[in-house]
Design an enzyme around this catalytic site. Sequence first.
Site, short mmCIF file in Angstrom:
data_model
loop_
_atom_site.label_atom_id
_atom_site.label_comp_id
_atom_site.label_asym_id
_atom_site.label_seq_id
_atom_site.Cartn_x
_atom_site.Cartn_y
_atom_site.Cartn_z
N ASP A 147 13.21 7.97 15.53
CA ASP A 147 12.75 7.75 14.17
C ASP A 147 11.24 7.94 14.13
O ASP A 147 10.50 7.17 14.74
CB ASP A 147 13.13 6.32 13.73
CG ASP A 147 12.59 5.97 12.36
OD1 ASP A 147 12.08 6.88 11.66
OD2 ASP A 147 12.70 4.79 11.97
N ASP B 298 20.28 -6.08 10.38
CA ASP B 298 20.37 -5.39 9.11
C ASP B 298 19.26 -5.91 8.20
O ASP B 298 19.34 -7.04 7.72
CB ASP B 298 21.74 -5.63 8.48
CG ASP B 298 21.90 -4.95 7.13
OD1 ASP B 298 20.97 -4.24 6.70
OD2 ASP B 298 22.96 -5.13 6.50
N LEU C 242 0.82 -1.20 0.00
CA LEU C 242 0.00 0.00 0.00
C LEU C 242 0.86 1.26 0.00
O LEU C 242 1.83 1.37 0.75
CB LEU C 242 -0.90 -0.02 1.23
CG LEU C 242 -1.94 1.09 1.37
CD1 LEU C 242 -3.00 0.96 0.30
CD2 LEU C 242 -2.58 1.03 2.76
#
Length: 293
Positions: free
Chosen positions: A217, A276, A17
């Site tokens: 973040d 990672d 989306l």
Amino acid sequence: MQRNATTQYPVLLIHGLFGFERIGHFEIFHGIKQALRNAGVRVFVPYLSATHCNEVRGEQLLVQIDRVLAGTGAGKVNLIGHSQGALTARYAAAMAPQVVASVTSVSGPNHGSELADFLRKALRPGSLPEHVASAVVTLFADFLSLLSGHPQLPQHAVASLNALTTEGVATFNAKYPQGLPATWGGEGPEQVNGVHYYSWSGTVQGSLLDEGVNSVDPLHQICRAFSAYFISEAQENDGLVGRYSSHLGKVLRSDYPLDHLDSLNQTAGLVRKGIDPVELYVAHAERLKNAGL
């Protein structure tokens, strides 16, 4: 040392989306496509409607699979779908298993999303809020398509939301059950009609104070806020998709310390330590190679 993950068949990274391949220098699969190419993988990102139902996006994908096969001379493709992209990939594999070597679901709502359920209830069918929300979201999706260079793609915000609810995905699953677990939280068959099925996903873990620099973040903060709307998979979700709802085929792992956007490497590589996201894709390409795919 240079990695060798040269798969037999090309890899298609399928966005979900509000996704796209690239807008300017910004890629939705941030750093992932290049890392795969550096490891020897022929990799493509098909352009699909940013908002629409799984079947419409799946038909778009089938057209582009044919183009990849014609351009590369390959007989099949490996599909790696993120979020709704997993449902799109599943549709393509169900409709044309002869050209799909594998389907990998990354944070895919394979049994629906409780967040989508909440949003669907908030937007009352036939009411002004639904019409307004649909218009705004469709305009935004059209804007993304324009920026990404594909303004011709159709958009349908309500269809995309309906396609992600638990009810909508249950209807989808009744038609296209390939790779689904027989029991909640279990694994599905790894191979159906010659197509190999895999999945992985993550969860929002601990408290924001435990996140270190990742706590600043904004994308992680959004995912953490959304995680509060889950009931049956409370504390077992990535902010948009529940852990067990993501299971499909061979479950590689469903509790990586990754939120929904981390699994696209969106800012995760900059602020998250200990895992990672890009490596997960490269390692999976090596897995596909070792399986002869």
